[in-house]
Every structure is written in C-alpha cells, then in structure tokens.
Design an enzyme around this catalytic site. Structure first.
Site, PDB file in Angstrom:
ATOM      1  CG  HIS A   5       5.465   6.232   8.775  1.00  0.00           C
ATOM      2  ND1 HIS A   5       3.838   6.385   8.959  1.00  0.00           N
ATOM      3  CD2 HIS A   5       5.510   5.470   7.890  1.00  0.00           C
ATOM      4  CE1 HIS A   5       3.347   5.663   8.202  1.00  0.00           C
ATOM      5  NE2 HIS A   5       4.422   4.980   7.182  1.00  0.00           N
ATOM      6  NE  ARG A  57       7.154   6.658  13.842  1.00  0.00           N
ATOM      7  CZ  ARG A  57       6.282   5.512  13.464  1.00  0.00           C
ATOM      8  NH1 ARG A  57       4.774   6.003  12.998  1.00  0.00           N
ATOM      9  NH2 ARG A  57       6.389   4.161  13.277  1.00  0.00           N
ATOM     10  CG  ASN A  64       0.550   6.677  10.168  1.00  0.00           C
ATOM     11  OD1 ASN A  64       0.924   7.549   9.590  1.00  0.00           O
ATOM     12  ND2 ASN A  64       0.514   5.597  10.662  1.00  0.00           N
ATOM     13  CG  ASP A  94       6.420   1.787   5.475  1.00  0.00           C
ATOM     14  OD1 ASP A  94       6.159   2.996   5.831  1.00  0.00           O
ATOM     15  OD2 ASP A  94       5.938   0.875   5.675  1.00  0.00           O
TER      16      ASP A  94
END
Length: 448
Positions: A65, A67, A97, A313
């Site tokens: 991620h 961001r 996400n 992750d």
C-alpha cells in the site's frame, strides 16, 4: 544507440534451488549471459566485482500500500519504491484502497501514470472490487493488470464486498486472478463490542488478536475457498495469520497448476502476541499478529509449500496516527526496506535456506502472477538483480529508515545481512544507502 553493458563477476548466484559461483553479463535491460567465467569483449564494459556476495533475483512483492493518491502524507509511490529497492524489492503490486479507490479503469490508469513518472521499482496495481462495480471489473485487461483485490473483511469506504450474490457473480464471471483479504466482518464486530463495553476506546492492544480472531479469519478464508472451488475461480488468499487456516491449502501439485494459493507476510513470521507489550500499536495489523503456535504453524506451511509466497503488506501510517488509543490507531506498518534482511536473519537462525527465500520471494510471485521475464536469473530475462552481503551487520535507526513515515517496527534491530546493490532493468538503482539510476522502472506485464 549503444547498449549499456555490465559484467558482474565472482557472485554466489542463487537461482532455481541452486547456489553457484559465476558471472553475469547484462546488456541493456536484459541478462545476456550466465556462465562460470565471462571475459569482457570490449573496453566499454562496466566490470563489477561482487567479491563473493550473494546475487539474488529482484524480489517481487505482491502486496503493498503506497498510499497514492489521496493519502500521501503517509507515503507515496516515489518514496516507498525507493525504500523497496533499498530492500532488494525490484517489483511491486500495489493495492486499490487509496483515495479515491482504484475501482474504475480511469482511476487505475491514473495510478499507472503516476508510477511511470515516479517509481524506482517495476510496478503493477490491483483493481478493486466492490458490491456494485462488476461492469468495470469485466473491462480489466488481465495481460496488463496484476489481479482483482477483494476485501472480505472490514475495509475503508465501500470496498467491503459483503453481498453473497455479488461475490458469486464476480467469482463466476471474471478471468482475473482474485486476491482476497479474509476476515469475517460480523465476527469482528461482535468481538469488538465485547471489549469496547469493558474498556471503551482504550482497549489494551493485546486483545487485538482476540477481536480479529482466528475464527474471523478461518470463517472468511474457508468460505472464499469454497466459492472458488464451486465457480472455478483462480483465488489467492493474502496474509494468512493463523495455523488453522494452513490446513485449507495443499502442496500436492506444482504452483503453476494450483487454482488456490496462499501468502504469508513478514510480520506474521517474525512477531507474536508477546511483542504487543513492547511494540504496542506499531505492530497493529489486520489480520492481527497472533500466537507463537500460529507463527510456528505458518512457518511449517511455508516450508512444506502449502503457503506459496512471502510478501510485506507494506502499509505505512504516520507515527502520530499510530501513537493513539486502540480504536483510533490504524492498522498496518512499513516493511519493504527490511523484509529481505529479516528473512535473511531467519536464514542465519537456520529457519530457512537462502534458496527457499528466493523461491518464496522471487520465483513464486512471478509464477503465481505469471509475471513476464522476471523473478528468475535467466538469459533473456530482465536484469532485476540484488547483491547481498550476508556478513555486514547494520542496525535499523531513524537516520537509515527510508519510508516517508520515518519509523519501522524493526527499529533497534540489528540485521546480520545487508542489501548492498540493486539493479532494476540492468541499471544500478541503489548502492549502500545511496540511490543512482532510479528512472529505469517499467510497468509489469503478464503472460496470460
């Protein structure tokens, strides 16, 4: 145009289950020749003496991620891809996400455009599934996009896919690999209410694995596997955290033939619930770090090939965000810079061979996602290569942490092994805490 040529000599090459001393000739972006001894044919070859260091294929991290867009106060593609190459990760697959979420083709392509401008590592993105975007999912080109990501446990915004009819529809109709985050939302909510009644916002962090429990994980992952078997979908279960879940996977056939695969992350192989006392919310992840028994069973499943890949992750938050009471501290932490050194530390502790580390972090992500010409040291493949010195100790400190968020759950840890050089598509991108040619990255393509 003259191709840039580099000759790496005297390396312990780790590839496809073997370690052998040899030389590698890189011409342009590709590995031209691998041999016990190669001589430079012309004067303009850049000769690099590896001095017996270990040469690995670049790591492919299938779950990060970074961001961007929308949450760039925590991280962005430029900062985190630099931290990744410093950790020997030459390719990453990033999650949907963000803000806005990557749930339309337009938003997906916008992320590819950002990465093309700023990424130091090769890149791809997962497309996000929701309860109402099946039409968009069906437009995704499987040759150009890593996979479809579904959150089957709590997630930001509307990315929780909790409609059984929608879920079956997606599983039945898409030809994409489906990667899933499995935690049962109703179980987590019920557990949370119990602890919230007792403690309010200040729930002790040690109860995180009781709230996001073994039952929540197993219930969700077993349902996803059942649905994949029913529909014939290609399923990859992210970040296993419980020993119980490992029984859902097998090692009876080669990875390339598996329809259902599994991943474990660095933090679930390193930390246990005993570490909450010292680390607090810094090791608050979803799914939660659980017991030593769980960790031991994850290791057993990794080593016997029921678990196929190791990932990070990587999910940074600012230290101010993490340094909060339980209900307000977000889950996730930064890992890309320290994942390979952490696994090499496990090698020093006789937990895993270097060949197995390379299999789980380099070869298997390439096989599982059908990544084109990466993940192996082979002639004709892209020269994504990492040199590691197994006997060059260093301590993780604020001043050598490269994440934008500026902290690491490994702060204070001394690793015996150091990533010294990283080559991306034949270019030296990183050397001993300094960045060099960071503009060589490419979009990943897939052999599908």
């Amino acid at each position: 145009m003259t191709l840039k040529t580099t000759l790496i000599k005297n390396a312990n090459i780790v590839n496809e289950g073997k370690i052998f001393m040899g030389d590698i000739l890189i011409e342009g972006e590709y590995i031209k020749e691998i041999s016990a001894s190669i001589s430079a044919k012309t004067a303009d070859v850049h000769i690099f003496d590896a001095e017996g260091k270990y040469l690995l294929p670049g790591v492919i991290d299938d779950q990060v991620h970074f961001r961007e867009p929308g949450l760039t106060h925590k991280a962005n593609i430029e900062t985190e891809s630099k931290a990744a190459i410093a950790g020997g990760i030459t390719s990453f697959i990033e999650m949907p996400n963000t803000n806005p979420q990557t749930t339309t083709i337009k938003k997906l392509e916008e992320k590819f455009e950002i990465a093309a401008q700023t990424s130091s590592a090769n890149y791809s993105f997962m497309f996000g599934g929701t309860n109402d975007n099946l039409d968009e999912i069906l437009k995704v080109d499987a040759k150009k996009v890593a996979a479809l990501k579904l959150f089957l446990g709590s997630s930001t915004g509307n990315m929780l896919v909790d409609n059984p009819e929608v879920l079956e529809n997606i599983f039945s109709k898409t030809n994409l690999l489906i990667a899933v985050h499995c935690e049962d939302e109703s179980t987590i909510k019920a557990n949370f209410e119990t602890y919230f009644e007792k403690y309010g916002d200040a729930i002790p962090i040690k109860y995180h694995p009781e709230i996001r429990s073994e039952e929540a994980c197993y219930l969700s992952s077993s349902k996803a596997i059942e649905l994949a078997k029913k529909t014939g979908a290609r399923l990859h279960v992210f970040h296993l955290s419980t020993g119980k879940e490992t029984a859902l996977f097998d090692n009876k056939i080669p990875l390339k033939d598996k329809k259902i695969t599994a991943e474990v992350c660095i933090h679930h192989l390193w930390f246990t619930d005993k570490d909450y006392d010292e680390k607090g919310t810094l090791i608050k992840w979803n799914p939660a770090v659980k017991s030593k028994k769980d960790k031991d069973q994850l290791w057993a499943a990794l080593l016997d090939d029921r678990i196929d890949v190791i990932a990070t992750d990587h999910a940074p938050h600012t230290i101010e965000e993490k340094d909060n009471v339980y209900t307000k501290a977000p889950s996730g932490g930064p890992l890309v810079q320290h994942a390979l050194p952490a696994m090499l530390e496990m090698h020093h502790k006789n937990k895993i061979s270097i060949e197995k580390i390379v299999e789980k972090m380099c070869h298997n992500p390439a096989i599982l996602f059908q990544v084109e010409k990466r993940g192996f040291i082979r002639e004709g493949y892209f020269a994504d290569l990492v040199l590691v010195d197994l006997h060059h100790p260093w301590t993780v400190k604020k001043e050598n942490i490269l994440y934008k968020c500026g902290w690491s759950p490994f702060e204070g840890t001394t690793f015996k092994s150091r990533v010294t050089h990283t080559f991306v598509n034949g270019s030296l991108a990183y050397k001993n805490f300094k960045f060099h040619d960071v503009n060589a990255a490419k979009r990943l393509t897939f052999n599908r």
